[in-house]
Design a protein around this motif. Structure first.
Motif, PDB file in Angstrom:
ATOM      1  N   THR A 158       0.811  -1.226   0.000  1.00 23.98           N
ATOM      2  CA  THR A 158       0.000   0.000   0.000  1.00 23.98           C
ATOM      3  C   THR A 158       0.840   1.269   0.000  1.00 23.98           C
ATOM      4  O   THR A 158       0.298   2.365  -0.085  1.00 23.98           O
ATOM      5  CB  THR A 158      -0.950   0.028   1.217  1.00 23.98           C
ATOM      6  OG1 THR A 158      -0.183  -0.051   2.431  1.00 23.98           O
ATOM      7  CG2 THR A 158      -1.939  -1.128   1.162  1.00 23.98           C
ATOM      8  N   PRO A 185      -9.462  -2.469  -1.965  1.00 26.96           N
ATOM      9  CA  PRO A 185     -10.202  -1.327  -2.520  1.00 26.96           C
ATOM     10  C   PRO A 185      -9.458  -0.008  -2.277  1.00 26.96           C
ATOM     11  O   PRO A 185      -8.917   0.210  -1.190  1.00 26.96           O
ATOM     12  CB  PRO A 185     -11.530  -1.368  -1.763  1.00 26.96           C
ATOM     13  CG  PRO A 185     -11.681  -2.784  -1.325  1.00 26.96           C
ATOM     14  CD  PRO A 185     -10.288  -3.256  -1.038  1.00 26.96           C
ATOM     15  N   GLU A 186      -9.441   0.836  -3.276  1.00 25.50           N
ATOM     16  CA  GLU A 186      -8.710   2.099  -3.197  1.00 25.50           C
ATOM     17  C   GLU A 186      -9.152   2.968  -2.018  1.00 25.50           C
ATOM     18  O   GLU A 186      -8.341   3.641  -1.388  1.00 25.50           O
ATOM     19  CB  GLU A 186      -8.891   2.891  -4.500  1.00 25.50           C
ATOM     20  CG  GLU A 186      -8.180   2.294  -5.702  1.00 25.50           C
ATOM     21  CD  GLU A 186      -6.671   2.411  -5.592  1.00 25.50           C
ATOM     22  OE1 GLU A 186      -6.195   3.378  -4.959  1.00 25.50           O
ATOM     23  OE2 GLU A 186      -5.966   1.542  -6.134  1.00 25.50           O
ATOM     24  N   ASN A 187     -10.458   2.929  -1.716  1.00 21.33           N
ATOM     25  CA  ASN A 187     -10.979   3.820  -0.679  1.00 21.33           C
ATOM     26  C   ASN A 187     -10.524   3.465   0.737  1.00 21.33           C
ATOM     27  O   ASN A 187     -10.570   4.294   1.639  1.00 21.33           O
ATOM     28  CB  ASN A 187     -12.511   3.858  -0.736  1.00 21.33           C
ATOM     29  CG  ASN A 187     -13.134   2.512  -0.444  1.00 21.33           C
ATOM     30  OD1 ASN A 187     -12.743   1.503  -1.036  1.00 21.33           O
ATOM     31  ND2 ASN A 187     -14.105   2.472   0.437  1.00 21.33           N
ATOM     32  N   LYS A 215      -6.973  -7.926  -3.783  1.00 22.96           N
ATOM     33  CA  LYS A 215      -7.247  -6.607  -4.340  1.00 22.96           C
ATOM     34  C   LYS A 215      -7.829  -5.728  -3.239  1.00 22.96           C
ATOM     35  O   LYS A 215      -8.959  -5.913  -2.793  1.00 22.96           O
ATOM     36  CB  LYS A 215      -8.242  -6.724  -5.500  1.00 22.96           C
ATOM     37  CG  LYS A 215      -8.631  -5.395  -6.125  1.00 22.96           C
ATOM     38  CD  LYS A 215      -7.448  -4.694  -6.767  1.00 22.96           C
ATOM     39  CE  LYS A 215      -7.900  -3.395  -7.452  1.00 22.96           C
ATOM     40  NZ  LYS A 215      -6.741  -2.632  -8.001  1.00 22.96           N
ATOM     41  N   GLU A 229       3.763   3.819  -1.618  1.00 19.91           N
ATOM     42  CA  GLU A 229       4.196   4.203  -2.958  1.00 19.91           C
ATOM     43  C   GLU A 229       5.686   4.528  -3.022  1.00 19.91           C
ATOM     44  O   GLU A 229       6.337   4.317  -4.044  1.00 19.91           O
ATOM     45  CB  GLU A 229       3.381   5.415  -3.434  1.00 19.91           C
ATOM     46  CG  GLU A 229       1.883   5.110  -3.564  1.00 19.91           C
ATOM     47  CD  GLU A 229       1.087   6.337  -3.956  1.00 19.91           C
ATOM     48  OE1 GLU A 229       1.688   7.446  -3.986  1.00 19.91           O
ATOM     49  OE2 GLU A 229      -0.122   6.198  -4.215  1.00 19.91           O
ATOM     50  N   ILE A 258      -7.418   1.930   1.317  1.00 20.63           N
ATOM     51  CA  ILE A 258      -5.945   1.829   1.376  1.00 20.63           C
ATOM     52  C   ILE A 258      -5.351   2.767   2.430  1.00 20.63           C
ATOM     53  O   ILE A 258      -4.520   2.337   3.245  1.00 20.63           O
ATOM     54  CB  ILE A 258      -5.312   2.072  -0.009  1.00 20.63           C
ATOM     55  CG1 ILE A 258      -5.517   0.831  -0.881  1.00 20.63           C
ATOM     56  CG2 ILE A 258      -3.818   2.382   0.112  1.00 20.63           C
ATOM     57  CD1 ILE A 258      -4.957   0.954  -2.286  1.00 20.63           C
TER      58      ILE A 258
END
Length: 275
Positions: free
Chosen positions: A67, A127-129, A125, A69, A131
């Motif tokens: 998670t 979910p983006e919300n 996977k 970057e 992370i």
């Protein structure tokens, strides 16, 4: 979230207070009554009871790895995962392996578990919300684990309480001391229970309702499941003669309280961002 947990929090501290009061009178008697070092269930939890605490860093490191970057963050996450996994392997190995290469084999075994966790999570996977939420919870988990270990080890050395099994080995109960007596550093480390505190890291499930509405509706289970598990581990420590009722109660209190403190910190940080 803490407002929703309020009835459970009150229950926990009332039960713990009553347990410590009872322990002041019955600590030694309970261990004499329950002692059975051959009990297979107690032996199993002696070997595995602390796993919730030992799994925090391998899992948190893996979550942060996928998670994050920035490269430095990923390196940090990998170190946490591998280091925590080596520690997990050492913990498991000291019970399950018995040879001259026990330590290196156990550490390699643990690192293998960490690599498997990293590989398994790569297929999930996220979910983006959620992370940002799961990343913050993973980071808090690492801090909670280190605070918990530091607190438990510090109290163990400070209290210097003799374990029940050591009293049996000495053939006398003369060295028994009540839980409220601080003995100072003397090599004895009965109070509080590290196994119970490690099991109590399962209270980190109380963070789950922050992840989704589905988990939010299941918040009672996020207290009940860890409470039952930690209580079972605590009871088996009495059966093994490793700890007294007050030891396991204190171990549970330490972990539960630390988790609550960090839930409060997390909620405050969320509130500040929303302003």
């Amino acid at each position: 979230m803490l407002k929703k947990y309020k009835p459970f929090i009150i229950f926990f501290y009332v039960a713990s207070t009553l347990s410590l009061i009872a322990a002041a009178f019955f600590d030694l008697k309970l261990d004499i009554l329950l002692n059975n070092t051959e009990n297979p269930i107690a032996l199993w939890f002696r070997n595995t009871g602390e796993i919730p605490g030992r799994m925090v860093c391998p899992l948190a490191g893996a979550v942060l790895f996928y998670t994050s970057e920035k490269t430095l963050q990923k390196i940090f996450a990998l170190i946490v995962n591998i280091g925590g996994s080596a520690y997990l392997g050492y913990y498991l190995g000291k019970y399950f392996f018995n040879n001259q290469f026990k330590m290196p084999f156990s550490i390699i075994f643990g690192i293998g578990i960490g690599i498997c966790i990293l590989y398994a999570i790569s297929f999930i996977k996220i979910p983006e919300n959620i992370i940002p939420i799961i990343r913050k919870i993973a980071f808090w988990g690492i801090i909670i684990m280190f605070v918990q270990i530091s607190a438990i080890e510090g109290l163990k050395y400070l209290w210097g309480r003799v374990r029940f099994r050591d009293l049996l080995a000495a053939g006398s109960y003369e060295q028994f001391t009540p839980w409220y007596q601080i003995n100072g550093i003397n090599g004895n480390k009965s109070f509080p229970s590290g196994h119970t505190a490690g099991a109590g890291m399962s209270y980190m499930m109380m963070f789950f309702p922050f992840l989704s509405e589905k988990w939010n509706k299941k918040y009672p289970l996020c207290f009940i499941i860890p409470c039952i598990y930690t209580s079972i581990v605590a009871f088996t420590r009495l059966v093994m003669g490793a700890h007294y009722l007050s030891d396991v109660t204190a171990g549970g209190i330490v972990s539960f309280s630390i988790v609550l403190i960090f839930i409060h910190i997390y909620e405050k940080s969320k509130h500040k961002k929303s302003i």
